[in-house]
Design an enzyme around this catalytic site. Structure first.
Site, PDB file in Angstrom:
ATOM      1  N   TYR A   1       3.768  69.865  90.356  1.00 50.17           N
ATOM      2  CA  TYR A   1       5.063  70.533  90.191  1.00 50.17           C
ATOM      3  C   TYR A   1       5.931  70.378  91.445  1.00 50.17           C
ATOM      4  O   TYR A   1       5.491  70.670  92.567  1.00 50.17           O
ATOM      5  CB  TYR A   1       4.819  72.027  89.926  1.00 50.17           C
ATOM      6  CG  TYR A   1       6.104  72.829  89.859  1.00 50.17           C
ATOM      7  CD1 TYR A   1       7.004  72.641  88.808  1.00 50.17           C
ATOM      8  CD2 TYR A   1       6.421  73.752  90.842  1.00 50.17           C
ATOM      9  CE1 TYR A   1       8.187  73.360  88.751  1.00 50.17           C
ATOM     10  CE2 TYR A   1       7.598  74.478  90.791  1.00 50.17           C
ATOM     11  CZ  TYR A   1       8.478  74.267  89.743  1.00 50.17           C
ATOM     12  OH  TYR A   1       9.655  74.975  89.684  1.00 50.17           O
TER      13      TYR A   1
ATOM     14  N   LYS B   1      18.628  78.040  81.710  1.00 48.57           N
ATOM     15  CA  LYS B   1      18.207  79.434  81.893  1.00 48.57           C
ATOM     16  C   LYS B   1      19.269  80.435  81.436  1.00 48.57           C
ATOM     17  O   LYS B   1      18.944  81.580  81.136  1.00 48.57           O
ATOM     18  CB  LYS B   1      17.836  79.683  83.351  1.00 48.57           C
ATOM     19  CG  LYS B   1      16.738  78.754  83.849  1.00 48.57           C
ATOM     20  CD  LYS B   1      15.462  78.908  83.060  1.00 48.57           C
ATOM     21  CE  LYS B   1      14.395  77.946  83.539  1.00 48.57           C
ATOM     22  NZ  LYS B   1      13.097  78.162  82.935  1.00 48.57           N
TER      23      LYS B   1
ATOM     24  N   TYR C   1      12.796  68.808  87.020  1.00 46.62           N
ATOM     25  CA  TYR C   1      12.634  68.948  85.567  1.00 46.62           C
ATOM     26  C   TYR C   1      13.248  67.751  84.815  1.00 46.62           C
ATOM     27  O   TYR C   1      12.542  66.902  84.298  1.00 46.62           O
ATOM     28  CB  TYR C   1      13.295  70.254  85.093  1.00 46.62           C
ATOM     29  CG  TYR C   1      12.739  71.476  85.780  1.00 46.62           C
ATOM     30  CD1 TYR C   1      11.581  72.087  85.301  1.00 46.62           C
ATOM     31  CD2 TYR C   1      13.348  72.027  86.906  1.00 46.62           C
ATOM     32  CE1 TYR C   1      11.058  73.214  85.923  1.00 46.62           C
ATOM     33  CE2 TYR C   1      12.832  73.147  87.534  1.00 46.62           C
ATOM     34  CZ  TYR C   1      11.691  73.733  87.041  1.00 46.62           C
ATOM     35  OH  TYR C   1      11.169  74.836  87.660  1.00 46.62           O
TER      36      TYR C   1
HETATM   37  C1  LIG Z   1      16.746  72.713  85.242  1.00 46.81           C
HETATM   38  C2  LIG Z   1      15.547  73.118  84.469  1.00 46.81           C
HETATM   39  N1  LIG Z   1      15.182  72.369  83.420  1.00 46.81           N
HETATM   40  C3  LIG Z   1      14.096  72.669  82.692  1.00 46.81           C
HETATM   41  C4  LIG Z   1      13.302  73.747  82.996  1.00 46.81           C
HETATM   42  C5  LIG Z   1      12.098  74.013  82.179  1.00 46.81           C
HETATM   43  O1  LIG Z   1      12.268  75.070  81.321  1.00 46.81           O
HETATM   44  P1  LIG Z   1      11.041  76.003  80.923  1.00 46.81           P
HETATM   45  O2  LIG Z   1      10.594  76.685  82.187  1.00 46.81           O
HETATM   46  O3  LIG Z   1      11.601  76.904  79.924  1.00 46.81           O
HETATM   47  O4  LIG Z   1       9.966  75.127  80.398  1.00 46.81           O
HETATM   48  C6  LIG Z   1      13.652  74.576  84.082  1.00 46.81           C
HETATM   49  C7  LIG Z   1      12.810  75.716  84.440  1.00 46.81           C
HETATM   50  O5  LIG Z   1      12.860  76.263  85.505  1.00 46.81           O
HETATM   51  C8  LIG Z   1      14.806  74.253  84.831  1.00 46.81           C
HETATM   52  O6  LIG Z   1      15.174  75.000  85.883  1.00 46.81           O
END
Ligand SMILES: Cc1ncc(COP(=O)(O)O)c(C=O)c1O
Length: 348
Positions: free
Chosen positions: A272, A57, A298
């Site tokens: 999620y 981010k 994630y």
């Molecule tokens: C640690 C982490 N990895 C990956 C993502 C995924 O990224 P995106 O929301 O841009 O798909 C996020 C999103 O919150 C995240 O916090």
């Protein structure tokens, strides 16, 4: 105009120290044995940034804070789930840049209790000095953020609203810049990456990479994601739309179609933020074989997807595959009982 020139014309605040390293995961390859099919697995360490604990981010926030500054904002309002990494890093970046920060946190995951509500990112949001609005289940975080921005406007402030995950065409520019960084590192390492693998949550990370690949004239289907939030078809639509928005901002043709974007829905599981046994195993494998931390929402699911794809023969023998470690390890502390509970396996 080149992608580098186009990026240099857009407002941006520096939040990174420079390119993040690319490291080979030898011990994961060894652990996979013959099923690794001679594939070389590399990690791009986007978890390795000094501000706020680091993570993907921050790349988005460089462009979001640039945009906020152009708008004359003195406050940033960021929205996300209760354990959002985006809001944690928005709060940290605001602290560094001297801007006020308000976070609107929604209940996006069916979880609660001490570790989820008070530990991990929630603890850090508070330490970074953000004002927190904790919405009840079903609350509309974007609507709340816009209402709050209006209240602040009436009080003489200018608030910039950055919605879910920082995933807008502006935010995704951070990963168009990352595509350029990967191209340069690939050149320096004299190595071609057959695939770049990422998690897809709110889609901005993949959208930015895909936009960057298109602007560089590279094959966009080399960027592959594992969706952790939406079914694959919805994630593809969101990614295409955002990537085309990023290309437009960069002055390139918005030429992407759904078949330019590769998303797998195989690792989403029950939904999620809901753990799967493959995620728990992947996080444990990365920690016990490489000493590196993935997150449970994630990276853990995306890495599980990469391992499953390699074992299923979805990559060609000898391919170099780059996994982007997107950070998020504070989330582990909100999920401690999933790792120390029934799924516990002793490291081998
Ligand atoms: C640690 C982490 N990895 C990956 C993502 C995924 O990224 P995106 O929301 O841009 O798909 C996020 C999103 O919150 C995240 O916090």
């Amino acid at each position: 105009m080149s992608l580098a020139q186009a990026l240099s014309l857009l407002p941006r605040r520096d939040l990174l120290e420079g390119p993040t390293p690319i490291q080979r995961l030898h011990r994961i390859e060894d652990a996979m044995g013959l099923s690794s099919n001679g594939i070389r697995i590399y990690a791009k360490r986007d978890d390795l940034m000094s501000l706020g604990g680091g993570g993907n981010k921050l790349r988005k926030l460089e462009f979001l804070f640039g945009d906020a500054e152009m708008a004359g904002a003195d406050t940033i309002i960021a929205t996300g789930g209760r354990q959002s990494n985006f809001t944690r890093l928005a709060a940290a970046a605001a602290a560094r840049l001297g801007m006020a920060c308000e976070l609107v946190l929604a209940r996006m995951v069916p979880r609660g209790g001490g570790e989820y509500d008070r530990n991990g990112n929630v603890l850090l949001d508070d330490l970074f000095g953000a004002r927190i609005h904790d919405l009840p289940a079903g609350g509309d975080s974007t609507g709340f953020a816009q209402k709050r921005a209006e209240e602040l406007r009436l009080a003489g402030h200018i608030a910039y609203v950055a919605t879910l995950g920082g995933s807008s065409p502006v935010g995704s520019l951070g990963y168009a810049a990352c595509a350029l960084e990967i191209q340069a590192q690939s050149h320096d390492l004299d190595m071609d990456f057959a695939a770049v693998v990422v998690p897809n949550g709110s889609s901005g990370t993949q959208a930015g990479l895909v936009a960057g690949y298109r602007a560089l004239g590279l094959d966009t289907t080399r960027v592959r994601s594992h969706s952790v939030l939406a079914p694959a078809a919805s994630a593809v639509s969101a990614t295409v739309e955002m990537a085309n928005g990023a290309l437009t901002l960069l002055g390139f043709e918005a030429s992407l179609r759904w078949d330019d974007v590769q998303v797998s829905g195989d690792q989403l599981g029950p939904g999620y933020g809901v753990p799967t046994s493959a995620m728990v195993e992947a996080v444990r494998l990365m920690a016990s074989r490489e000493g590196l931390l993935l997150d449970p929402v994630y990276g853990g699911k995306a890495f599980a997807g990469l391992l499953a794809d390699i074992s299923a023969g979805r990559y060609a023998a000898g391919d170099n595959v780059l996994f982007i470690m997107t950070g998020g390890s504070p989330g582990l502390y909100a999920y401690a009982s999933d790792f120390l509970g029934a799924n516990r396996k002793d490291p081998t």
